[in-house]
Design a protein around this motif. Structure first.
Motif, PDB file in Angstrom:
ATOM      1  N   THR A  17       0.827  -1.196   0.000  1.00  0.00           N
ATOM      2  CA  THR A  17       0.000   0.000   0.000  1.00  0.00           C
ATOM      3  C   THR A  17       0.860   1.244   0.000  1.00  0.00           C
ATOM      4  O   THR A  17       1.748   1.385   0.828  1.00  0.00           O
ATOM      5  N   GLY A  18       0.610   2.111  -0.934  1.00  0.00           N
ATOM      6  CA  GLY A  18       1.338   3.375  -0.963  1.00  0.00           C
ATOM      7  C   GLY A  18       2.777   3.243  -1.395  1.00  0.00           C
ATOM      8  O   GLY A  18       3.522   4.208  -1.322  1.00  0.00           O
ATOM      9  N   TYR A  19       3.188   2.063  -1.831  1.00  0.00           N
ATOM     10  CA  TYR A  19       4.558   1.927  -2.319  1.00  0.00           C
ATOM     11  C   TYR A  19       4.609   2.500  -3.723  1.00  0.00           C
ATOM     12  O   TYR A  19       3.818   2.134  -4.579  1.00  0.00           O
ATOM     13  N   ARG A  20       5.570   3.388  -3.937  1.00  0.00           N
ATOM     14  CA  ARG A  20       5.729   3.857  -5.309  1.00  0.00           C
ATOM     15  C   ARG A  20       7.117   4.407  -5.515  1.00  0.00           C
ATOM     16  O   ARG A  20       7.820   4.727  -4.560  1.00  0.00           O
ATOM     17  N   ALA A  21       7.468   4.495  -6.776  1.00  0.00           N
ATOM     18  CA  ALA A  21       8.765   5.033  -7.144  1.00  0.00           C
ATOM     19  C   ALA A  21       8.536   6.232  -8.039  1.00  0.00           C
ATOM     20  O   ALA A  21       7.574   6.287  -8.788  1.00  0.00           O
ATOM     21  N   ILE A  28      16.123   8.014  -8.165  1.00  0.00           N
ATOM     22  CA  ILE A  28      14.829   7.354  -8.049  1.00  0.00           C
ATOM     23  C   ILE A  28      14.429   7.448  -6.587  1.00  0.00           C
ATOM     24  O   ILE A  28      15.196   7.113  -5.700  1.00  0.00           O
ATOM     25  N   ASN A  29      13.229   7.940  -6.393  1.00  0.00           N
ATOM     26  CA  ASN A  29      12.726   8.192  -5.074  1.00  0.00           C
ATOM     27  C   ASN A  29      11.718   7.100  -4.735  1.00  0.00           C
ATOM     28  O   ASN A  29      10.722   6.959  -5.425  1.00  0.00           O
ATOM     29  N   PHE A  40      17.584   6.556  -4.502  1.00  0.00           N
ATOM     30  CA  PHE A  40      18.605   5.757  -5.156  1.00  0.00           C
ATOM     31  C   PHE A  40      19.232   6.593  -6.259  1.00  0.00           C
ATOM     32  O   PHE A  40      18.544   6.996  -7.189  1.00  0.00           O
ATOM     33  N   ASP A  41      20.525   6.892  -6.123  1.00  0.00           N
ATOM     34  CA  ASP A  41      21.220   7.653  -7.164  1.00  0.00           C
ATOM     35  C   ASP A  41      21.634   6.697  -8.255  1.00  0.00           C
ATOM     36  O   ASP A  41      22.366   5.749  -7.996  1.00  0.00           O
ATOM     37  N   ALA A  74      19.505  -5.193  -7.277  1.00  0.00           N
ATOM     38  CA  ALA A  74      19.682  -5.848  -5.990  1.00  0.00           C
ATOM     39  C   ALA A  74      19.644  -4.843  -4.844  1.00  0.00           C
ATOM     40  O   ALA A  74      19.086  -5.105  -3.778  1.00  0.00           O
ATOM     41  N   THR A  75      20.244  -3.681  -5.081  1.00  0.00           N
ATOM     42  CA  THR A  75      20.257  -2.644  -4.055  1.00  0.00           C
ATOM     43  C   THR A  75      18.844  -2.189  -3.742  1.00  0.00           C
ATOM     44  O   THR A  75      18.444  -2.074  -2.579  1.00  0.00           O
ATOM     45  N   ILE A  76      18.088  -1.938  -4.798  1.00  0.00           N
ATOM     46  CA  ILE A  76      16.726  -1.449  -4.620  1.00  0.00           C
ATOM     47  C   ILE A  76      15.872  -2.514  -3.942  1.00  0.00           C
ATOM     48  O   ILE A  76      15.103  -2.235  -3.028  1.00  0.00           O
TER      49      ILE A  76
END
Length: 106
Positions: A17-21, A28-29, A40-41, A74-76
């Protein structure tokens, strides 16, 4: 087929819920249910696309270098790995999450 110029692609899906990029320039926020967003830079050579119709829940990473794309994905995913109970989190498209039945086996 995959033409070489395209390089590699990893598709991440945000479940929750409410997850977004959101893409802001080269950053990337991610809103992943934490009290603050994760940024994420993007390293050089990485392209990111967030399809309009996905409401920010699908992130497509592309780049010529498999290692860069894989590492970024993988980081994300590491920000919010999928949890086996609600299945919430960041997963690779096509990844099977073994869902465990929670209490009351809902």
């Amino acid at each position: 087929g995959v033409c070489v110029r395209e390089g590699y692609e990893r598709i991440l899906e945000l479940h929750g819920t409410g997850y977004r990029a959101e893409l802001k320039g080269r950053v990337i926020n991610f809103a992943l249910g934490f009290s603050h967003p994760k940024d994420f830079d993007m390293p050089a050579g990485l392209e990111c696309e967030i399809p309009k119709d996905s409401k920010g829940q699908v992130v497509i990473l592309r780049g010529p270098d498999k290692a860069v794309v894989g590492q970024a994905a993988a980081t994300i995913r590491g920000y919010r790995p999928p949890e086996p109970y609600g299945g919430k989190g960041v997963r690779y498209r096509g990844e099977r999450i073994r869902e465990k039945a929670g209490k009351a086996g809902k």
